[in-house]
Design an enzyme around this catalytic site. Structure first.
Site, PDB file in Angstrom:
ATOM      1  N   ASN A  93     -15.169 -18.995 -43.666  1.00 42.26           N
ATOM      2  CA  ASN A  93     -14.306 -20.088 -44.139  1.00 42.26           C
ATOM      3  C   ASN A  93     -14.099 -20.124 -45.653  1.00 42.26           C
ATOM      4  O   ASN A  93     -13.077 -20.626 -46.115  1.00 42.26           O
ATOM      5  CB  ASN A  93     -14.818 -21.441 -43.614  1.00 42.26           C
TER       6      ASN A  93
ATOM      7  N   GLU B 246     -27.646 -22.333 -45.014  1.00 40.80           N
ATOM      8  CA  GLU B 246     -26.544 -23.310 -45.133  1.00 40.80           C
ATOM      9  C   GLU B 246     -25.837 -23.307 -43.782  1.00 40.80           C
ATOM     10  O   GLU B 246     -25.044 -22.414 -43.488  1.00 40.80           O
ATOM     11  CB  GLU B 246     -25.566 -22.886 -46.237  1.00 40.80           C
TER      12      GLU B 246
ATOM     13  N   CYS C  21     -18.031 -26.788 -43.256  1.00 40.83           N
ATOM     14  CA  CYS C  21     -19.309 -27.200 -42.654  1.00 40.83           C
ATOM     15  C   CYS C  21     -19.685 -28.641 -42.972  1.00 40.83           C
ATOM     16  O   CYS C  21     -20.248 -29.332 -42.149  1.00 40.83           O
ATOM     17  CB  CYS C  21     -20.403 -26.284 -43.162  1.00 40.83           C
TER      18      CYS C  21
ATOM     19  N   GLU D  23     -27.682 -24.385 -52.749  1.00 39.24           N
ATOM     20  CA  GLU D  23     -26.819 -23.536 -53.570  1.00 39.24           C
ATOM     21  C   GLU D  23     -26.270 -24.396 -54.690  1.00 39.24           C
ATOM     22  O   GLU D  23     -26.106 -25.608 -54.531  1.00 39.24           O
ATOM     23  CB  GLU D  23     -25.688 -22.950 -52.709  1.00 39.24           C
TER      24      GLU D  23
HETATM   25  N1  LIG Z   1     -23.699 -25.257 -44.574  1.00 44.02           N
HETATM   26  C1  LIG Z   1     -22.806 -24.464 -45.119  1.00 44.02           C
HETATM   27  O1  LIG Z   1     -22.779 -24.329 -46.321  1.00 44.02           O
HETATM   28  C2  LIG Z   1     -21.805 -23.709 -44.259  1.00 44.02           C
HETATM   29  C3  LIG Z   1     -20.706 -23.111 -44.870  1.00 44.02           C
HETATM   30  C4  LIG Z   1     -19.770 -22.437 -44.077  1.00 44.02           C
HETATM   31  C5  LIG Z   1     -19.940 -22.394 -42.694  1.00 44.02           C
HETATM   32  N2  LIG Z   1     -21.008 -22.978 -42.130  1.00 44.02           N
HETATM   33  C6  LIG Z   1     -21.187 -22.968 -40.673  1.00 44.02           C
HETATM   34  O2  LIG Z   1     -20.868 -21.674 -40.181  1.00 44.02           O
HETATM   35  C7  LIG Z   1     -20.282 -21.756 -38.890  1.00 44.02           C
HETATM   36  C8  LIG Z   1     -18.987 -20.988 -38.869  1.00 44.02           C
HETATM   37  O3  LIG Z   1     -19.139 -19.733 -39.452  1.00 44.02           O
HETATM   38  P1  LIG Z   1     -19.326 -18.395 -38.587  1.00 44.02           P
HETATM   39  O4  LIG Z   1     -18.620 -18.536 -37.290  1.00 44.02           O
HETATM   40  O5  LIG Z   1     -18.999 -17.256 -39.479  1.00 44.02           O
HETATM   41  O6  LIG Z   1     -20.915 -18.403 -38.313  1.00 44.02           O
HETATM   42  P2  LIG Z   1     -21.802 -17.286 -37.611  1.00 44.02           P
HETATM   43  O7  LIG Z   1     -23.183 -17.842 -37.593  1.00 44.02           O
HETATM   44  O8  LIG Z   1     -21.216 -16.833 -36.344  1.00 44.02           O
HETATM   45  O9  LIG Z   1     -21.715 -16.022 -38.598  1.00 44.02           O
HETATM   46  C9  LIG Z   1     -22.084 -16.109 -39.949  1.00 44.02           C
HETATM   47  C10 LIG Z   1     -22.487 -14.730 -40.449  1.00 44.02           C
HETATM   48  O10 LIG Z   1     -23.641 -14.292 -39.774  1.00 44.02           O
HETATM   49  C11 LIG Z   1     -23.453 -12.982 -39.262  1.00 44.02           C
HETATM   50  N3  LIG Z   1     -24.292 -12.850 -38.073  1.00 44.02           N
HETATM   51  C12 LIG Z   1     -23.976 -13.167 -36.800  1.00 44.02           C
HETATM   52  N4  LIG Z   1     -25.035 -12.943 -35.987  1.00 44.02           N
HETATM   53  C13 LIG Z   1     -26.039 -12.483 -36.780  1.00 44.02           C
HETATM   54  C14 LIG Z   1     -27.386 -12.083 -36.534  1.00 44.02           C
HETATM   55  N5  LIG Z   1     -27.926 -12.126 -35.318  1.00 44.02           N
HETATM   56  N6  LIG Z   1     -28.140 -11.679 -37.581  1.00 44.02           N
HETATM   57  C15 LIG Z   1     -27.629 -11.651 -38.837  1.00 44.02           C
HETATM   58  N7  LIG Z   1     -26.356 -12.001 -39.132  1.00 44.02           N
HETATM   59  C16 LIG Z   1     -25.571 -12.424 -38.113  1.00 44.02           C
HETATM   60  C17 LIG Z   1     -21.958 -12.914 -39.017  1.00 44.02           C
HETATM   61  O11 LIG Z   1     -21.516 -11.572 -38.950  1.00 44.02           O
HETATM   62  C18 LIG Z   1     -21.425 -13.644 -40.224  1.00 44.02           C
HETATM   63  O12 LIG Z   1     -21.403 -12.817 -41.365  1.00 44.02           O
HETATM   64  C19 LIG Z   1     -20.113 -23.231 -38.631  1.00 44.02           C
HETATM   65  O13 LIG Z   1     -21.172 -23.697 -37.827  1.00 44.02           O
HETATM   66  C20 LIG Z   1     -20.207 -23.861 -40.002  1.00 44.02           C
HETATM   67  O14 LIG Z   1     -20.618 -25.177 -40.023  1.00 44.02           O
HETATM   68  C21 LIG Z   1     -21.939 -23.632 -42.887  1.00 44.02           C
HETATM   69  O1  LIG Z   2     -18.144 -24.810 -45.561  1.00 38.20           O
HETATM   70  C1  LIG Z   2     -19.058 -25.409 -46.046  1.00 38.20           C
HETATM   71  C2  LIG Z   2     -19.405 -25.699 -47.419  1.00 38.20           C
HETATM   72  C3  LIG Z   2     -19.097 -24.634 -48.386  1.00 38.20           C
HETATM   73  C4  LIG Z   2     -17.933 -24.549 -49.093  1.00 38.20           C
HETATM   74  N1  LIG Z   2     -18.006 -23.482 -49.910  1.00 38.20           N
HETATM   75  C5  LIG Z   2     -19.195 -22.857 -49.755  1.00 38.20           C
HETATM   76  C6  LIG Z   2     -19.747 -21.733 -50.380  1.00 38.20           C
HETATM   77  C7  LIG Z   2     -21.028 -21.329 -50.032  1.00 38.20           C
HETATM   78  C8  LIG Z   2     -21.712 -22.034 -49.063  1.00 38.20           C
HETATM   79  O2  LIG Z   2     -22.940 -21.598 -48.697  1.00 38.20           O
HETATM   80  C9  LIG Z   2     -21.184 -23.168 -48.450  1.00 38.20           C
HETATM   81  C10 LIG Z   2     -19.925 -23.579 -48.791  1.00 38.20           C
END
Ligand SMILES: NC(=O)c1ccc[n+]([C@@H]2O[C@H](COP(=O)([O-])OP(=O)(O)OC[C@H]3O[C@@H](n4cnc5c(N)ncnc54)[C@H](O)[C@@H]3O)[C@@H](O)[C@H]2O)c1
Ligand SMILES: O=CCc1c[nH]c2ccc(O)cc12
Length: 488
Positions: free
Chosen positions: A164, A261, A295, A462
């Protein structure tokens, strides 16, 4: 596919771009032909390639890159602090180009992509400043002896990103890691593999020694390989809760520190004494940036009963004005979701919500935008992270009641409150179980402030000064100024 039929006109921005790493940049034309792995200061086609994957333009469904997943990385620790300020300058110079790449690969509007690039260079600038002031303590001991502490790098840090905020995530992880003297291997999401390479090239151009920042492409298998690698000292992960659990398990086996995160279902509480105009703007900011794929979004909007109708009416009015369409056009404020499976998942939530709530407006064909009014706490759209442009509106009577309901979730990433009552604002945020709270605003991210979650939304932070502690280790040195008093 994910865009209404027809090729969009070239935006003035895109027309002005030079064809540097890409042939051209407008909706439907962008292609990346260069390798997307980065080692030793250069793009490489890895010898250990484990297969190819495709990256898409969400707005058209077109393939924009075919890239190789890899496992090996080429890290070199140098001990010298890299020139992050020069990196910051180059990002600012190339902001339009980077934003266009981000917009094309992620689908977010060009307007928003530029804001993401702003908080990226600001992060480099901030840690460039902090790097020079990193220091330990001097502690006096009896008899003239003393001790001191030094902050030392951890070694090779792995960054794993979500799709994202591709460039921003890479920046928010690498800037503090490099500022603390570490090397970083960054693995972007396979949905958005492109912009991390721009960051890698910028670091190299800024004089960061080859091998200090590397990009390894791939999905879960590559991520697992990196987390389990014995040379890796730390993992910083941004993504979903289920993947975060796996990362923590793998890291536990190597006693490696992790920053997680993760996801959220954050509450936004609107009291009847709020400034209505700001509260409505805040609710839109809390729900519709990056097509709702954020997120920390405040997706559970609790509105005090007295103003529920007026607030809902205003939200609907302003939501209907949001310009949806080709993300590269200057006046677009909402583009397509990341891909069709995700769109269908989000529409699944909308379908269920429609059975229980008063919903509208919604659009189909890759673009959707929703609010669901009169929601109840037990509805699926209120309990689960949707990660799409769907705002759930709930009503409440009292402060005590809304606090209990707001905290009734396993997530704890963020929360917000709108009120003119300053005492109430601070009383409420003190009770909210969330790592990042907003008073009278939402989803602003100054790099000076730490960002991160409570509960299942993760731990570690972060941004902000505290992040130095997550990318360094403390060495204590005890200095004897007298003779050794032996026990033997
Ligand atoms: N808290 C935050 O700052 C934050 C920010 C952005 C997104 N998010 C969360 O991320 C989710 C959406 O993102 P997504 O679909 O890319 O998440 P995801 O967990 O599917 O993937 C995230 C990353 O992890 C990798 N990955 C997947 N399985 C793995 C494994 N077993 N071991 C190591 N790496 C692995 C993926 O290739 C990708 O690079 C939502 O739940 C959102 O809330 C959180
Ligand atoms: O999507 C969630 C919050 C977020 C926005 N920008 C960034 C960059 C790095 C992060 O780990 C989280 C987020």
């Amino acid at each position: 596919m994910f865009l209404r039929a027809g090729r969009a006109a070239l935006s003035p921005l895109v027309r002005s771009l030079q064809p540097s790493p890409v042939a051209a940049m407008s909706t439907g034309t962008f292609v990346v032909s260069q390798p997307l792995n980065y080692r030793g200061g250069a793009r490489v086609e890895p010898a250990d390639a484990s297969g190819t994957e495709k990256a898409f333009e969400p707005a058209t469904g077109r393939v924009i890159a075919t890239f190789t997943s890899a496992f090996k990385y080429g890290v070199k620790l140098h001990g010298a602090l890299p020139n992050l300020l020069e990196g910051c300058r180059i990002i600012r110079d190339r902001e339009d180009e980077i934003a266009a790449v981000e917009c094309i690969n992620n689908g977010k509007s060009i307007f928003e992509a530029r804001l993401d690039i702003d908080t990226s260079w600001q992060c480099l600038e901030y840690y460039a400043g902090l790097a020079a002031s990193m220091a330990g303590e001097h502690i006096q001991l009896p008899g003239g002896s003393f001790g001191y502490t030094r902050r030392e790098p951890l070694g090779v840090c792995v960054g794993i990103g979500a799709w994202n905020y591709p460039f921003q995530i890479a920046s928010w992880k690498s800037a503090p890691a490099l500022a603390c003297g570490n090397a970083m291997v960054f693995k972007p999401s396979p949905f958005t593999p492109v912009s991390a390479l721009l960051l890698a090239e910028i670091y190299t151009e800024a004089g960061v020694p080859p091998g200090l920042f590397n990009v390894v492409q791939g999905g879960a298998a590559t991520g697992q390989f990196l987390c389990q690698h014995h040379d890796v000292a730390k993992v910083s992960f941004t993504g979903s809760v289920p993947t975060g659990m796996k990362i923590m398990e793998m890291s536990a086996k190597g006693i490696k520190p992790v920053t997680l995160e993760l996801g959220g279902k954050s509450p936004l509480i609107i009291f009847s004494d709020c400034d209505m105009n700001n509260a409505v703007k805040g609710a839109l900011m809390a729900n519709f940036l990056t097509q709702g794929q954020v997120c920390c979004n405040g997706t559970r909007v609790f509105v005090q009963k007295e103003i529920l109708d007026k607030f809902t009416e205003e939200v609907v009015k302003q939501t209907q004005r949001i310009k949806i369409g080709d993300p590269l056009l200057e006046d677009t404020r909402m583009g397509p979701l990341i891909n069709r499976p995700h769109l269908e998942r989000v529409l699944g939530f909308v379908k269920v919500a429609k059975d229980g709530a008063h919903c509208g407006p919604s659009y189909s064909g890759g673009f959707i935008l929703m609010f669901a009014a009169n929601c109840r706490d037990d509805m699926t759209c209120v309990k689960e992270e949707i990660f799409g442009p769907v705002m759930s509106i709930l009503s409440f009577d009292t402060e005590a009641e809304v606090l209990e309901r707001a905290n009734d979730t396993t997530f704890g990433l963020a929360a917000g409150v709108f009120t003119r009552d300053i005492q109430r604002a601070h009383r409420v945020v003190a009770e909210l179980q969330a790592g990042t709270c907003f008073i009278n605003n939402y989803n602003v991210s100054p790099v000076e402030l730490p960002f991160g979650g409570y509960k299942k939304s993760g731990f570690g932070r972060e941004n902000g000064r505290v992040t130095i502690e997550y990318y360094s280790q403390l060495k204590t040195v005890c200095v004897e100024m007298g003779d050794v008093e032996s026990a033997f």
